[in-house]
Design an enzyme around this catalytic site. Sequence first.
Site, PDB file in Angstrom:
ATOM      1  N   TYR A 140     -45.375 -28.336  47.454  1.00  0.00           N
ATOM      2  CA  TYR A 140     -44.414 -27.594  46.628  1.00  0.00           C
ATOM      3  C   TYR A 140     -44.781 -27.637  45.146  1.00  0.00           C
ATOM      4  CZ  TYR A 140     -41.279 -27.356  50.700  1.00  0.00           C
ATOM      5  OH  TYR A 140     -40.733 -27.110  51.936  1.00  0.00           O
ATOM      6  N   LYS A 191     -49.847 -34.903  59.620  1.00  0.00           N
ATOM      7  CA  LYS A 191     -50.627 -33.985  60.446  1.00  0.00           C
ATOM      8  C   LYS A 191     -52.083 -34.393  60.237  1.00  0.00           C
ATOM      9  CE  LYS A 191     -50.754 -30.298  63.121  1.00  0.00           C
ATOM     10  NZ  LYS A 191     -50.275 -30.326  64.507  1.00  0.00           N
ATOM     11  N   ASP A 223     -45.512 -32.015  64.473  1.00  0.00           N
ATOM     12  CA  ASP A 223     -45.039 -31.130  65.551  1.00  0.00           C
ATOM     13  C   ASP A 223     -44.354 -31.950  66.649  1.00  0.00           C
ATOM     14  OD1 ASP A 223     -47.598 -32.187  65.798  1.00  0.00           O
ATOM     15  OD2 ASP A 223     -48.428 -30.498  66.909  1.00  0.00           O
ATOM     16  N   ASP A 247     -38.598 -31.664  54.216  1.00  0.00           N
ATOM     17  CA  ASP A 247     -37.654 -30.576  53.980  1.00  0.00           C
ATOM     18  C   ASP A 247     -37.190 -30.023  55.334  1.00  0.00           C
ATOM     19  OD1 ASP A 247     -36.239 -28.525  52.882  1.00  0.00           O
ATOM     20  OD2 ASP A 247     -37.960 -27.438  52.069  1.00  0.00           O
ATOM     21  N   ASP A 251     -33.482 -31.106  57.573  1.00  0.00           N
ATOM     22  CA  ASP A 251     -32.476 -30.095  57.927  1.00  0.00           C
ATOM     23  C   ASP A 251     -32.210 -30.117  59.420  1.00  0.00           C
ATOM     24  OD1 ASP A 251     -32.210 -29.238  55.330  1.00  0.00           O
ATOM     25  OD2 ASP A 251     -32.129 -27.119  55.912  1.00  0.00           O
TER      26      ASP A 251
END
Length: 356
Positions: A140, A191, A223, A247, A251
């Site tokens: 980000y 990852k 994943d 992020d 959620d």
Amino acid sequence: MTKKIAVLAGDGIGPEIVAEAVKVLNAFKQDGLDIELEYGLIGGAAYDETGSPLPDETLQMAKHADAILLGAVGGYKWESLDISVRPEKGLLGIRSQLNLFANLRPALLYPQLADASTLKPEVVAGLDLMIVRELTGGIYFGQPRGIRTLENGEKEGYNTLVYRESEINRIGRVAFDIARKRQSRVCSVDKANVLECTELWRETMTTLSKDYADVELSHMYVDNAAMQLVRAPKQFDVMVTTNMFGDILSDCASMLTGSIGMLPSASLDENGKGMYEPIHGSAPDIAGQNIANPLATILSAAMMLRYTLDQPAFADRIEKAVSKVLDQGLRTADIFSAGTTRVTTAEMGDAVVAAL
Ligand code: NAD
């Protein structure tokens, strides 16, 4: 020594829910909690008063406080303002100005509310998971970034995923320290099979874990972590991950509990100073009606006592009191169901104070 708490109620339901958390904090003063509350403006309310969503006075107050309790910002009234002075800018501004790099989002489901989740009650009842998300680095913020036009005229978008060892160590320490106050298990999500940056993340976490021999470290690809969160979320204690993975996963985890009005959060800096706020927004659709659920904000105050003020006993008392009022069948409109008793925002706050 007296601890200073900056209270920034903000907009919409912000003042209503923060008032209830303040009631709870003030109730502890007679039991020896030495705190002083200072009040400041943020968001739309600050813009109306001063022309800025984050007036310098508020920023200075937040910088000098030991902790910050925030309601929420935003609302229809300010939606047409230029982006530079919108209420949300005040929130982003305070996060970056105070270098709040560690975002803590617990997903805790009170068994009394298991029916509120979209998952089967047996999968989520008793869920108590903490996601520690890196908040000021990663893709980000990485440079270079942008959208460029290639020689053949086609456009190409690009971002950079970048983490330094120091940034990984910093967020890793937060996660390990928190795990020590819980079940002493950290799952680092990356990852590493595809992204070199998170290969370094995994190596650095593994090296760091040598300083925390009493905490069990495991690693999981993102994943798989997403799948495990909805398959068997109770397997996790603390999850630590990058900005973008955090992020998305936080959620997902928050929705396991089914109720946005119940979830607190903390954003911490390097010294453990933090800003504490419910994960929901200012809910302008129900503002001013005394029907909002104040429990996420009250539980945010509990997190403040635990993580910044180092007062775990008071934090425990709040969390137990919330459980007790739920046992009593008290529910605000968002968690109300047949057979329970509907209460207002202020009645819920009073009930928590009485149950302390
Ligand atoms: P929201 O979280 O404010 O509301 C979503 C829905 O949940 C609404 O129906 C609302 O009534 C309900 N809800 C939220 N909190 C509740 C509570 N405590 N009790 C009962 N019901 C509750 O999200 P939104 O509607 O997308 O955004 C409204 C405003 O809030 C926007 O201006 C947005 O930018 C802002 N916002 C602020 C923050 C923040 O301050 N941290 C976070 C998200 C959104």
